[in-house]
Structures are given as C-alpha cells and as structure tokens.
Scaffold this motif. Structure first.
Motif, PDB file in Angstrom:
ATOM      1  N   ARG A  98     -42.559  33.099 -36.141  1.00 19.10           N
ATOM      2  CA  ARG A  98     -41.809  31.888 -35.791  1.00 19.10           C
ATOM      3  C   ARG A  98     -42.322  31.329 -34.464  1.00 19.10           C
ATOM      4  N   PRO A  99     -43.456  30.646 -34.475  1.00 18.70           N
ATOM      5  CA  PRO A  99     -44.005  30.147 -33.211  1.00 18.70           C
ATOM      6  C   PRO A  99     -43.150  29.037 -32.603  1.00 18.70           C
ATOM      7  N   ILE A 100     -43.074  29.067 -31.269  1.00 13.44           N
ATOM      8  CA  ILE A 100     -42.373  28.041 -30.497  1.00 13.44           C
ATOM      9  C   ILE A 100     -43.400  27.233 -29.720  1.00 13.44           C
ATOM     10  N   LYS A 101     -43.364  25.932 -29.867  1.00  8.64           N
ATOM     11  CA  LYS A 101     -44.136  25.012 -29.028  1.00  8.64           C
ATOM     12  C   LYS A 101     -43.368  23.710 -28.965  1.00  8.64           C
ATOM     13  N   GLY A 102     -43.155  23.218 -27.760  1.00  6.79           N
ATOM     14  CA  GLY A 102     -42.354  22.019 -27.539  1.00  6.79           C
ATOM     15  C   GLY A 102     -41.079  22.382 -26.821  1.00  6.79           C
ATOM     16  N   THR A 103     -40.871  21.818 -25.645  1.00  7.65           N
ATOM     17  CA  THR A 103     -39.743  22.214 -24.792  1.00  7.65           C
ATOM     18  C   THR A 103     -39.169  21.000 -24.081  1.00  7.65           C
ATOM     19  N   ARG A 104     -37.850  20.952 -23.993  1.00  6.74           N
ATOM     20  CA  ARG A 104     -37.145  20.002 -23.136  1.00  6.74           C
ATOM     21  C   ARG A 104     -35.980  20.740 -22.468  1.00  6.74           C
ATOM     22  N   PRO A 105     -35.599  20.344 -21.252  1.00  8.49           N
ATOM     23  CA  PRO A 105     -34.490  21.017 -20.569  1.00  8.49           C
ATOM     24  C   PRO A 105     -33.145  20.666 -21.185  1.00  8.49           C
ATOM     25  N   ARG A 106     -32.172  21.571 -21.047  1.00  4.11           N
ATOM     26  CA  ARG A 106     -30.787  21.293 -21.432  1.00  4.11           C
ATOM     27  C   ARG A 106     -30.075  20.566 -20.289  1.00  4.11           C
ATOM     28  N   HIS A 107     -28.983  19.850 -20.625  1.00  4.41           N
ATOM     29  CA  HIS A 107     -28.174  19.153 -19.628  1.00  4.41           C
ATOM     30  C   HIS A 107     -26.705  19.451 -19.886  1.00  4.41           C
ATOM     31  N   SER A 108     -25.941  19.523 -18.821  1.00  8.79           N
ATOM     32  CA  SER A 108     -24.489  19.718 -18.975  1.00  8.79           C
ATOM     33  C   SER A 108     -23.831  18.461 -19.540  1.00  8.79           C
ATOM     34  N   ASP A 109     -24.422  17.297 -19.278  1.00 12.04           N
ATOM     35  CA  ASP A 109     -23.934  16.047 -19.844  1.00 12.04           C
ATOM     36  C   ASP A 109     -24.355  15.963 -21.320  1.00 12.04           C
ATOM     37  N   ALA A 110     -23.388  15.856 -22.204  1.00 11.51           N
ATOM     38  CA  ALA A 110     -23.654  15.921 -23.642  1.00 11.51           C
ATOM     39  C   ALA A 110     -24.595  14.808 -24.095  1.00 11.51           C
ATOM     40  N   GLU A 111     -24.451  13.615 -23.555  1.00 10.82           N
ATOM     41  CA  GLU A 111     -25.296  12.502 -23.982  1.00 10.82           C
ATOM     42  C   GLU A 111     -26.734  12.698 -23.524  1.00 10.82           C
ATOM     43  N   LEU A 112     -26.919  13.132 -22.276  1.00 13.84           N
ATOM     44  CA  LEU A 112     -28.272  13.417 -21.798  1.00 13.84           C
ATOM     45  C   LEU A 112     -28.910  14.540 -22.601  1.00 13.84           C
ATOM     46  N   ASP A 113     -28.098  15.549 -22.939  1.00 13.94           N
ATOM     47  CA  ASP A 113     -28.608  16.677 -23.721  1.00 13.94           C
ATOM     48  C   ASP A 113     -29.064  16.206 -25.098  1.00 13.94           C
ATOM     49  N   ARG A 114     -28.292  15.329 -25.714  1.00 16.65           N
ATOM     50  CA  ARG A 114     -28.650  14.791 -27.024  1.00 16.65           C
ATOM     51  C   ARG A 114     -29.932  13.974 -26.944  1.00 16.65           C
ATOM     52  N   GLN A 115     -30.074  13.199 -25.883  1.00 19.21           N
ATOM     53  CA  GLN A 115     -31.269  12.377 -25.719  1.00 19.21           C
ATOM     54  C   GLN A 115     -32.521  13.242 -25.557  1.00 19.21           C
ATOM     55  N   GLU A 116     -32.402  14.333 -24.800  1.00 21.59           N
ATOM     56  CA  GLU A 116     -33.541  15.241 -24.634  1.00 21.59           C
ATOM     57  C   GLU A 116     -33.929  15.861 -25.974  1.00 21.59           C
ATOM     58  N   ALA A 117     -32.911  16.271 -26.752  1.00 20.72           N
ATOM     59  CA  ALA A 117     -33.182  16.878 -28.056  1.00 20.72           C
ATOM     60  C   ALA A 117     -33.874  15.879 -28.983  1.00 20.72           C
ATOM     61  N   GLU A 118     -33.401  14.645 -28.995  1.00 19.55           N
ATOM     62  CA  GLU A 118     -34.003  13.627 -29.858  1.00 19.55           C
ATOM     63  C   GLU A 118     -35.417  13.295 -29.414  1.00 19.55           C
ATOM     64  N   ALA A 119     -35.640  13.251 -28.097  1.00 17.99           N
ATOM     65  CA  ALA A 119     -36.982  12.977 -27.584  1.00 17.99           C
ATOM     66  C   ALA A 119     -37.964  14.056 -28.001  1.00 17.99           C
ATOM     67  N   LEU A 120     -37.514  15.308 -27.950  1.00 17.24           N
ATOM     68  CA  LEU A 120     -38.376  16.415 -28.369  1.00 17.24           C
ATOM     69  C   LEU A 120     -38.654  16.348 -29.865  1.00 17.24           C
ATOM     70  N   ALA A 121     -37.609  16.130 -30.647  1.00 17.50           N
ATOM     71  CA  ALA A 121     -37.770  16.116 -32.108  1.00 17.50           C
ATOM     72  C   ALA A 121     -38.733  15.028 -32.567  1.00 17.50           C
ATOM     73  N   SER A 122     -38.817  13.926 -31.832  1.00 22.91           N
ATOM     74  CA  SER A 122     -39.665  12.804 -32.246  1.00 22.91           C
ATOM     75  C   SER A 122     -40.994  12.751 -31.498  1.00 22.91           C
ATOM     76  N   SER A 123     -41.258  13.718 -30.616  1.00 25.69           N
ATOM     77  CA  SER A 123     -42.458  13.687 -29.785  1.00 25.69           C
ATOM     78  C   SER A 123     -43.711  14.009 -30.600  1.00 25.69           C
ATOM     79  N   ILE A 124     -44.611  13.040 -30.706  1.00 25.50           N
ATOM     80  CA  ILE A 124     -45.871  13.266 -31.429  1.00 25.50           C
ATOM     81  C   ILE A 124     -46.692  14.335 -30.720  1.00 25.50           C
ATOM     82  N   LYS A 125     -46.711  14.278 -29.388  1.00 26.72           N
ATOM     83  CA  LYS A 125     -47.481  15.253 -28.598  1.00 26.72           C
ATOM     84  C   LYS A 125     -46.986  16.669 -28.844  1.00 26.72           C
TER      85      LYS A 125
END
Length: 474
Positions: free
Chosen positions: A287-314
């Motif tokens: 189960r290789p892991i590649k691709g990382t974004r930080p977590r946030h205590s603010d739920a909306e910021l956390d969701r935005q980071e997750a979405e940015a990672l999920a859609s990141s071509i790089k």
C-alpha cells in the motif's frame, strides 16, 4: 502441532507490553484506526493488522543481528558468518512451518526491523553519508509465543505452537502474565536542549536543486529527500512511545526495546501510516503512500486541503511512479499475470496529514517464500524514488547522514509463512541519550522547494509536539 491458545483479560497491546518489559527484547506491533475519506474502488478493508490486532512478544529463542558483511545468531551460542541474513531467518522458520490459523495473525516466527541500510547487503552502494549511529542493519528475534489482542472480538490470548517452548513453561508464563507488574524505578522521560536539524532550509534547498538537475538530466524521475531531527533525552523511552501513540494514531505502530548484540541498548518508536508488504496464504499486498497535505483544526480548511490533494495532478503522478515501481518489484516473485492495482490515489486522513494511498496485489508464485518477496522489494520504492537504485545513490550523495532504521521496515514473518511489515517512517530511534527522527518527501520535476521543505515539517509535526511536551524547564 496444534496451536495452543490461553485466554487473557482483554486489554490493548500497550498494556501487555508493560507486562513483559522485564524480559529480553520485548516488542509491540500495534494497529490504530484511520479514516477513509474517499473510496475509489471496491477495496474497503481497513489497514494495519486489519485495524484489529495488536501483537506483543518477548524473550526470543534466537536473536539474528546483521552488520554488513556479518550475520550473527545469538542462541545457546553465538554464530557469526557472512551468510545472507534473509537466508538465516528463513532457515530458522522453515523447519518449524505450521498451518495458518485464520483468526490469529502471528503465533510465532521472526519479528524485528530491517533497516534502510540493509539495502547495501543487496545492491552495491557508494559510502558517502556519515554513520554516527552504527546500529545493526537487521535485528530480528525468533519468538515462540505471542500475546494477540483482537479488538474486533475484544479478547486477548497467549498463543504458541510450542516449537521451542514446553507447554508447561507456556502455562507458567500465562500465570505470570495474569499478575499485575509494576515498574516503580523508571525515570521520567525528559528532553533537553533544542532540536538539531542535519539540513537547515538553505542546505535542503541546495540538495533540492541538485535533485532537480538530476531529473532534468534524465538520471531519475523522483527522489525521496529527507532531513534528520535529533535531540538529547533521558529516562524511560516507553513513556515517550505511550505519549507518541496518543498524539499520532497510525495503522502500523511499533515499539522495540532491544540491544545491538554488543551491549548497547536502544528503542524504536514507530507511528507508520504505511504498509510495505503483506503475505497471507500466498496473497501479496503493498500500500504505497505518495501525496501529502497538512491537517487543519478548521473543518473547512481541512476539507479544502483534502480536495486539493485528491485533485492534484502532480501528487497523482508521484504516486503512480511508485505504484509502477512496486508492480515491477513484487512481480519478481508473483505468479505471471497476478499483479493488479486494486486502488489508485485513495484519500486517507491521518492524525496530522492527508495522504494518497494506492493498493497493489498479487499472488506469490510456487517455490517462493515471504522473505524472497521482502528481499526482492527492499527497500520500499515509496521512500527511495525511481528508478530505485539510482535514487538510492543520489540519496547517499545528498543526505548528510545514513538513514539507519528510517525508511526500512518493521514487522513479522510467521512460522506459517504469513508476513506483515510497515515502511518505517514517522519513526524515532533512541540511542546513547539521543532521539532521532527523519521526515522526507518525494521530489519530482514540478516540485516546489518551499512546499517540499514544509511537507517535511508537516510530517514531523507530531514528533515536534512530543518533544515540546517532555521538554525540561530551561
């Protein structure tokens, strides 16, 4: 021989580790739950010993220690030769092969670590980085019993096939485990002084630029570049692990309290989120892991980071490079046509970061052992880069210190042929009153230096919290 299963009161592995810490070489493998945010296939199983089991062992019947080129076996006597350490472990396991018990992940076998630098015993490598913590490149105990905590069935058992231990001795051990054990003489764990980085941001930037130049020149596609953090400590390392596991639950946690075979004690504290290799009834998974974004205590910021990672071509491209590398690696010992990618870029939340996780599976070919798979894939491609050998040569050139246990693997290979191992990231080593911790990330053609450096700090964030909580007053 039939498996002996003796019931114990239900408790997690951490409790049972404290019950056996007085014995030689106690080790704990512990699973913690993680959240699957996005499921892009029908593969929905939880990771990490099924997020179900904890395993505790101690008092091995043999200790296998490898320092290139020598492998030592400490049993009734000490034997030392230049035999391949994987072959030595296999020799201890195969004569005692037993049937697989479906509800018991491990009932005896080999358990320990395989350091990143063990790769030097597999492929020739340059000798450039400093080696200031010369611990064994491989350290494995052969254990004839284990305590298994099953968190689904809420039960604990002492299990053994009694290959080396007598049934009466196992009963005696069971009785001792039922007695509460106190450790009144332990010293409080304490951190002193400031954290030392082996690469400040300027040094990291220089190494980063060299990686970019190698990529442009066609030497490589991706390099995992890491920095090391070190701090002075004293006291009981178990207190650090216990706090670490509360800060940073992960699916492949481990605690090892061992010595180097020459009288030097040390501890390994691993909060790894990543499975390296699993074998269950000849079925192989990584189960290789590649691709990382930080977590946030603010739920909306956390969701935005997750979405940015999920859609990141790089990040998807980075993940795909390693998936291809691992498909090739496990294909060396798997049945032709059996290697499949069952999930790509699955988004998972961990305590301090979001990750992209993929799943590659295959079927071990006839005539091959789990140790053949481990040796053929070692070290894991997700923490080297691609192509692997050239990536390791570049890492040796650019990182100031040998990695040691970091980016190696911790786990077990059972008498029944099963195996489960992590990638030893988010892993601290305490030796000679110094605690070291590495954090790194994959650099590719379109990586940004500031972002990559910050990613190493994001991955180290729970370690930094741990240090702060145990810091001595100035």
């Amino acid at each position: 021989m039939a498996l002996i299963q003796l019931d114990l009161p239900y408790a997690d592995g951490a409790y049972w580790l404290t019950q056996v810490r007085h014995l030689p070489w106690p080790m704990l493998l512990e699973s913690g739950r993680v959240d699957t945010v996005e499921k892009q296939s029908s593969v929905d199983e939880e990771v990490g010993l099924g997020a179900r089991f904890d395993i505790v062992v101690a008092d091995p019947v043999a200790r296998i220690i490898h320092r290139r080129p020598y492998t030592e076996v400490h049993a009734h006597t000490v034997e030392r030769d230049e035999e391949d350490p994987f072959a030595v472990i296999k020799r201890w396991l195969q004569p005692h092969k037993v049937a697989r018990e479906t509800d018991v992940p491990f009932a005896g076998g080999a358990l320990g670590y395989f350091s990143y630098d063990l790769g030097r015993s597999i492929e020739p490598m340059p000798e450039l980085a400093a080696q200031d913590m010369p611990l064994p490149e491989l350290l494995v105990g052969i254990y004839d019993w284990a305590i298994v905590a099953d968190h689904h069935l809420r039960r604990c058992q002492l299990v053994s096939h009694t290959r080396f231990i007598e049934p009466a001795a196992l009963q005696g051990l069971h009785q001792q485990l039922m007695e509460k054990r106190d450790n009144p003489d332990v010293q409080p764990f304490t951190v002193y002084g400031d954290i030392a980085h082996n690469m400040d941001k300027s040094c990291y930037a220089q190494a980063f630029l060299k990686v970019k130049n190698y990529i442009r020149a066609g030497d490589c596609y991706q390099i995992n570049l890491a920095q090391r953090l070190a701090v002075k400590v004293s006291g009981d390392a178990w207190q650090a692990y216990d706090r670490f596991r509360q800060l940073s639950k992960a699916p492949f946690m481990a605690y090892l309290q061992v010595d180097d075979g020459q009288g030097l004690p040390f501890e390994v504290l691993s909060m790894s989120p990543e499975r390296f290799l699993q074998v269950t009834e000849n079925k192989v998974e990584t189960r290789p892991i590649k691709g990382t974004r930080p977590r946030h205590s603010d739920a909306e910021l956390d969701r935005q980071e997750a979405e940015a990672l999920a859609s990141s071509i790089k990040d998807r491209a980075e993940n795909l490079m390693i998936v291809d590398l691992l498909r090739n690696d496990i294909g060396k010992v798997c049945e032709i046509g059996s290697v499949k990618v069952d999930a790509l870029f699955r988004l998972q939340r961990f305590t301090n970061v979001h990750h992209l996780v993929s799943i590659v599976r295959g079927v071990l070919a006839n005539g091959y052992h789990a140790l053949d798979l481990l040796r053929g894939c070692f070290p894991g491609g997700s923490i080297t880069g691609a192509p692997k050998l050239r990536a390791m040569e570049i890492i040796e050139e650019l990182e100031p210190h040998r990695r040691g246990i970091y980016c190696g693997s911790i786990g077990y290979i059972g008498f029944d042929g099963s195996m489960d191992t992590n990638i030893a990231i988010r892993t601290a080593v305490i030796c000679n009153q110094t605690m070291t911790f590495y954090a790194g990330g994959g650099v590719v053609a379109d990586s940004d230096c500031d972002r990559e450096y910050q990613e190493t700090l994001d991955k180290a964030s729970q370690f930094l919290k741990l240090v702060a909580q145990f810091k001595a007053p100035s």
